[in-house]
Motif scaffolding. Structure first.
Motif, mmCIF file in Angstrom:
data_model
loop_
_atom_site.group_PDB
_atom_site.id
_atom_site.type_symbol
_atom_site.label_atom_id
_atom_site.label_comp_id
_atom_site.label_asym_id
_atom_site.label_seq_id
_atom_site.Cartn_x
_atom_site.Cartn_y
_atom_site.Cartn_z
ATOM 1 N N GLU A 82 -25.354 9.214 26.123
ATOM 2 C CA GLU A 82 -26.077 7.999 26.522
ATOM 3 C C GLU A 82 -25.422 7.333 27.716
ATOM 4 O O GLU A 82 -24.209 7.376 27.887
ATOM 5 C CB GLU A 82 -26.108 7.018 25.349
ATOM 6 N N ARG A 83 -26.258 6.691 28.499
ATOM 7 C CA ARG A 83 -25.746 6.052 29.707
ATOM 8 C C ARG A 83 -25.258 4.642 29.390
ATOM 9 O O ARG A 83 -25.914 3.893 28.683
ATOM 10 C CB ARG A 83 -26.869 5.985 30.736
ATOM 11 N N ASP A 84 -24.086 4.341 29.928
ATOM 12 C CA ASP A 84 -23.565 2.987 29.816
ATOM 13 C C ASP A 84 -23.828 2.295 31.152
ATOM 14 O O ASP A 84 -23.197 2.628 32.163
ATOM 15 C CB ASP A 84 -22.060 3.066 29.518
ATOM 16 N N PRO A 85 -24.764 1.357 31.175
ATOM 17 C CA PRO A 85 -25.150 0.771 32.474
ATOM 18 C C PRO A 85 -24.031 -0.026 33.134
ATOM 19 O O PRO A 85 -24.093 -0.298 34.334
ATOM 20 C CB PRO A 85 -26.338 -0.140 32.117
ATOM 21 N N ASP A 86 -23.004 -0.387 32.369
ATOM 22 C CA ASP A 86 -21.925 -1.188 32.961
ATOM 23 C C ASP A 86 -20.716 -0.355 33.356
ATOM 24 O O ASP A 86 -19.672 -0.895 33.724
ATOM 25 C CB ASP A 86 -21.459 -2.253 31.949
ATOM 26 N N ARG A 87 -20.846 0.965 33.261
ATOM 27 C CA ARG A 87 -19.668 1.792 33.483
ATOM 28 C C ARG A 87 -19.166 1.679 34.936
ATOM 29 O O ARG A 87 -19.955 1.676 35.880
ATOM 30 C CB ARG A 87 -20.011 3.254 33.165
ATOM 31 N N VAL A 88 -17.858 1.549 35.086
ATOM 32 C CA VAL A 88 -17.265 1.512 36.427
ATOM 33 C C VAL A 88 -16.257 2.649 36.561
ATOM 34 O O VAL A 88 -15.810 3.226 35.571
ATOM 35 C CB VAL A 88 -16.542 0.165 36.719
ATOM 36 N N ILE A 89 -15.900 2.938 37.786
ATOM 37 C CA ILE A 89 -14.895 3.977 38.055
ATOM 38 C C ILE A 89 -13.530 3.401 37.692
ATOM 39 O O ILE A 89 -13.214 2.261 38.058
ATOM 40 C CB ILE A 89 -14.948 4.406 39.536
ATOM 41 N N THR A 90 -12.744 4.183 36.962
ATOM 42 C CA THR A 90 -11.514 3.606 36.403
ATOM 43 C C THR A 90 -10.243 4.053 37.111
ATOM 44 O O THR A 90 -9.155 3.697 36.695
ATOM 45 C CB THR A 90 -11.399 4.005 34.919
ATOM 46 N N PHE A 91 -10.376 4.829 38.169
ATOM 47 C CA PHE A 91 -9.161 5.320 38.829
ATOM 48 C C PHE A 91 -9.465 5.659 40.280
ATOM 49 O O PHE A 91 -10.636 5.696 40.688
ATOM 50 C CB PHE A 91 -8.635 6.561 38.097
ATOM 51 N N GLY A 92 -8.385 5.889 41.034
ATOM 52 C CA GLY A 92 -8.555 6.307 42.425
ATOM 53 C C GLY A 92 -8.927 5.146 43.319
ATOM 54 O O GLY A 92 -8.875 3.987 42.922
#
Lengths: 473, 530
Positions: A82-92
């Protein structure tokens, strides 16, 4: 985007394939090629129905459905977590930015390469295990083999979906290439070495699913962290399926060890070959081989590519979000043990970001150790004074800083002569392989099992061991 | 790169660290097997068959020996002895840690080696075939591009690639871009796609785009390549004749003396030595390479000769008239050595004095120089002597030893007056006095013995005071008049762009692509287009 799997579609999916005619057409063009490949390279043994698990939903509860399925009719499809609409990139360097729903132009080539390499491993194991059905020790094992195989096929679909959906014509060409390379083929071998090795017997199969599929778990785990959300979600769901493969490996080796322990007790000797069991030393040599070949899959300990992927946000670390650091690693340092010409070990201090493959390998190594502990517990409980050991990571390596050095399983750097002299004690000999193969007689009777392996403690999905898991023709 | 390493250029196959040369019959195998720990300078590992100057020096040595020592060899197969990798190109850590002049000098030398491979194909009937048996990127593909034919393993994963632009922020510095469009005739839009794709192109597409000539199955690759080579060998026009071993250099004919501002190279003419031209060429070639690499601050080279002009012409005729393999090789080697001089970024000043022998093929040294001064009077240290300086033209000056632009040095010199070159044909074989040489436009000036020392001193000191960069640019522009060729484009156009890119922050600044490569951090670009 719905997470319910549409099994009425030609290609089962939860990505609303019918709403994207272009993609649907492309995948429907690939599907017959996949089926041709399966027919040619998939399991040799013909069956009338196998008690298989099919994913019905990607959610947390009740995602699987069990029933007898004719293997070539298995409903391979495209399932993303399932898609998490609030997901952000956590590294780099993109840390904190929203994840990408499309491939960023500047990372196109890198992402494509990552997906192709991952994709290339999936059908490879099906090819490597093609003949195993002919010598399965029980119907239960035969069923597990097919379950692993169809899911590897499903994982191929997962990568092919990404290539088709996000990488245009080139992606479609690469997707076709995944079917054109074949494990061990002299003309077009699989990209990574371990996937061109033979899986000739069932002990090798258990070792493979324990060690090599576990590499897959760690690779998928790092791709699950990816800033490219479709890749992340694909891998998240694949990990769920992958867990079963490792279960097959863990319990498979368990059962071989259990049976060997029984025979040792019964006959009061370690030399159980004559009694139809696999001696513990042979198991250790198999372990040594499969573990080290799998270590090679992590690539070179120092890797610019891995560092670039990390900085770009394409591939993270194992359980990235649980790590307590800045998730950029530009200032962190790490150390790398290195064999020296004089036979001692030295340590190089390097930027942590260049040691990501080593970081992942260490996570993997610790995980592998739990299996070894588990097998030793079986011996301990049987009162047998023998312990399996995970060899040193420098042992028998073809890739990375240890390649070209001769390192014994206990980590001693030796000269070539010493190494060659010890090789027969450390790695499966041709005699070992012949012997194990000699035990591989199919047992297709309900409730029966081969001499060299113990029955499982539990059946599949609450069914008893003597359930008719496979209808043979 | 600090100048703690003095580079030598003499190698022998018995001592190669990175190549395996095997001959037998009309096909030779040249296999790249780089020793990762065998870098010329400490501080980098030559992984994946990547190369540095040391690897290329061995390649150069091999190409030379194949021409001189192996007249029987008609096809040279260049391949890799490693699994799954042909060559990853120039080592990036080496480049990133190198000084500007080292990088440029490295590119120049590698280009000259690639040109020498093409020259062997064009003029010696020794065809180079690249058997690309694995990943082939950057300089690796440039080695392949220097070959007449490129065969690529058809394993559905091996690619050819020029990833310099996307990965490093520089250009494929060994002629890659130029050869793709000019030599192989790749369409410019496809070349654009190709050179901006870090992952390269494989299989059928590589053939369709003309990036490679043929695909060869992985199974039986070597046998198939050998069969192809045998076929090609039948088309070769290699001359017959005996080979000659390239023995260690003796330094009999070329002398170098160094002063703080300049190097003086004195070339001695033949006595009665039949092997003179080959020896002098080898020594001069070696001298140019060592001076270029090890003495970057000596900005001016003074070119002198000593000997009997008549003997030079006599020797020249003997070599030029013989129609055998060895003589052919010697002439072309002299030609390549002169070309090396042409593209050397040093001010070249020829001093023609009494006792010198600037005749025929040695006059080319003077014509290659930026200025020529002839002494019109007795030797400076012997004013009673009857001896006077002179020069002589010969067949060698009229097209046998072309420059990289395809013209003779006389045609280049008199580009504005082509009829003059025709008129000069009548002067062949005659000793030309300082006054005649001056009148015919063959020298810059002819100072007399009273003025000579001051004139030369002032010319040299004046030179040393100018910006070396401006001089490099000016000289290269003046030397290569007229038409462009593959070579002149590589050394002029491509090298100039690369030179510029190498000094730009986007490539070599602390956050530039070349410096950031391998650190896991991404380059930061100044987005202004210049």
């Amino acid at each position: 985007m719905s997470t319910k799997i549409d099994y009425d579609a030609k290609i089962p999916n939860n990505v609303d394939l019918s709403g994207d005619r272009r993609l649907q057409r492309a995948l429907e063009g690939w599907q017959p090629k996949f089926l041709d490949w399966w027919g040619e390279m998939g399991p040799t043994l013909r069956t009338e129905g196998v008690y298989l698990r099919t994913a019905v939903s990607v959610g947390r509860d009740g995602w699987a459905h069990f029933d007898h399925v004719n293997v070539p009719d298995y409903r391979w499809g495209i399932f993303l977590a399932e898609r998490d609409p609030d997901r952000v990139i956590t590294f780099g360097e993109h840390q904190g930015e929203p994840v990408w729903q499309q491939v960023p132009g500047e990372y196109r080539a890198d992402l494509q390469r990552l997906i192709v390499i991952q994709g290339d491993t999936e059908p490879a194991s099906v090819e490597q295990q093609k003949l195993l059905g002919l010598t399965a020790p029980s119907l239960y094992d035969l069923r597990n083999l097919f379950q692993v195989n169809v899911e590897e096929g499903r994982h191929l679909w997962a990568m092919v979906y990404l290539l088709h959906a996000y990488f245009g014509r080139e992606g479609r060409d690469e997707a076709e290439g995944l079917l054109l390379r074949n494990s061990g083929s002299p003309d077009a071998p699989r990209i990574l070495g371990a996937f061109n090795e033979e899986t000739a017997d069932w002990l090798a199969f258990y070792m493979f699913t324990y060690f090599t599929d576990r590499d897959g778990k760690y690779q998928l785990g790092t791709l699950k962290e990816s800033g490219f959300d479709p890749l992340s979600r694909t891998c998240e769901f694949m990990l769920k399926e992958e867990a079963h493969h490792m279960f097959v490996g863990t319990t498979g080796v368990d059962r071989v060890v259990t049976r060997s322990a029984e025979l040792i007790r019964e006959h009061d000797t370690f030399d159980i070959a004559g009694h139809g069991g696999i001696p513990l030393e042979v198991i250790q040599r198999y372990l040594n081989f499969h573990y080290t070949v799998s270590l090679d899959l992590f690539g070179s300990e120092t890797s610019t590519n891995a560092a670039n992927y990390y900085t770009a946000g394409l591939k993270g670390r194992w359980q990235e979000t649980r790590r307590k650091d800045d998730h950029k690693l530009t200032d962190a340092a790490g150390s790398l043990p290195r064999p020296r010409a004089d036979g001692t070990w030295g340590t190089d201090e390097l930027q942590a970001i260049l040691l990501l493959n080593l970081d992942l390998r260490e996570e993997y190594r610790a995980d592998c150790q739990t299996g070894v502990n588990r097998w030793n517990k079986i011996l301990d409980e049987a009162g047998i004074d023998f312990r399996f050991v995970l060899p040193h990571p420098g042992f028998n390596r073809e890739v990375g800083i240890n390649s070209g050095h001769h390192v014994t399983p206990d980590g001693t750097v030796v000269d070539e002569r010493t190494w060659l002299a010890g090789k027969r004690r450390w790695l499966p000999t041709p005699e070992d392989l012949t012997f194990v193969r000699s035990l591989m007689h199919p047992v297709y009777e309900r409730g029966k099992i081969a001499s060299w392996v113990a029955p499982p403690r539990q059946g599949i999905n609450g069914k008893p061991f003597d359930y008719e898991y496979v209808y043979l023709s | 790169m600090t100048r703690t390493t003095t580079v030598t250029f003499e190698r022998h196959p018995g001592g190669y660290r990175h190549w395996k040369l095997s001959t037998g019959g009309d096909v030779a195998w040249l296999e790249l097997d780089v020793d990762a720990d065998g870098g010329l300078v400490p501080g980098y590992e030559l992984k994946l068959n990547s190369y540095d100057l040391g690897v290329d020096i061995e390649l150069y040595d091999a190409t030379q020996r194949l021409r001189f020592e192996h007249p029987e060899v008609r096809v040279v197969i260049v391949t890799s002895a490693k699994d799954n990798v042909f060559c990853a190109g120039a080592n990036i850590r080496m480049l990133a840690s190198s000084s500007h002049e080292w990088k440029v000098n490295f590119c120049k030398f590698t280009n000259e080696t690639r040109n020498a491979m093409e020259d062997a194909t064009a003029h010696s009937g020794q065809l180079y075939v690249a058997a690309v048996n694995g990943t082939c990127a950057g300089g690796g593909y440039e080695i392949a591009l220097a070959c007449e034919k490129i065969l690529l393993v058809d394993d559905n994963s091996s690619t050819v690639a020029l990833p310099e632009v996307p990965l490093l922020g520089v250009l494929p510095g060994t002629g890659g871009l130029t050869r793709v469009v000019d030599k192989r005739g790749v369409r410019r839009d496809l070349a654009d796609v190709f050179a901006t794709r870090p992952d390269g192109v494989k299989g059928r597409t590589a053939v369709d785009w003309r990036l490679v000539d043929e695909l060869v199955p992985r199974q039986g690759f070597r046998e198939a390549v050998l069969a192809r080579a045998k076929e090609l060998a039948r088309t070769s026009e290699r001359l017959d004749g005996e080979g000659v071993e390239l023995t260690p250099l003796t330094h009999r004919y070329v002398d170098i003396s160094l002063s703080p501002d300049e190097a003086t190279i004195t070339v001695k003419g033949p006595e009665d030595d039949g092997g003179w031209l080959l020896d002098v060429t080898r020594e001069l070639d070696d001298a140019i390479l060592r001076l270029r690499t090890n003495e970057p601050e000596l900005g001016t080279w003074v070119l002198r000769t000593e000997g009997d002009p008549a003997k030079v012409l006599e020797h020249e005729r003997a070599v030029f008239d013989a129609k055998d393999c060895l003589s052919n090789e010697i002439v072309h080697y002299w030609k390549r050595t002169l070309k090396r001089l042409d593209v050397t970024s040093r001010s070249l000043i020829a001093l023609i004095e009494p006792g010198s022998c600037f005749a025929g093929l040695l006059l080319e040294l003077a014509l290659a120089a930026d200025r020529q001064y002839i002494l019109d009077g007795p030797p400076i240290d012997d004013e009673d002597s009857e001896e006077r300086a002179s020069i002589m033209l010969s067949e060698a000056n009229f097209g046998r030893l072309p420059m990289g632009n395809g013209l003779s040095r006389l045609e280049s010199r008199f580009f504005g007056d082509p009829g003059h070159v025709t008129r000069l044909e009548d002067e062949r074989g005659k000793p030309l006095s300082p006054a005649e040489a001056n009148d015919l436009g063959l020298v810059t000036d002819a100072p007399d013995d009273l003025d000579w020392e001051d004139e030369i001193r002032i010319a040299l000191e004046g030179r040393a005071s100018l910006s070396p960069d401006a001089l490099s640019g000016m000289e290269a522009n003046h030397r290569f008049v007229g038409p462009e060729t593959l070579e002149s484009k590589i050394f002029g156009r491509l090298a100039a762009w690369q030179n510029w890119i190498f000094t730009r922050p986007n490539a070599s600044g602390p956050e530039g692509a070349l410096r950031r490569y391998g650190t896991g951090q991404k380059a930061v670009f100044d987005r202004k287009r210049v």
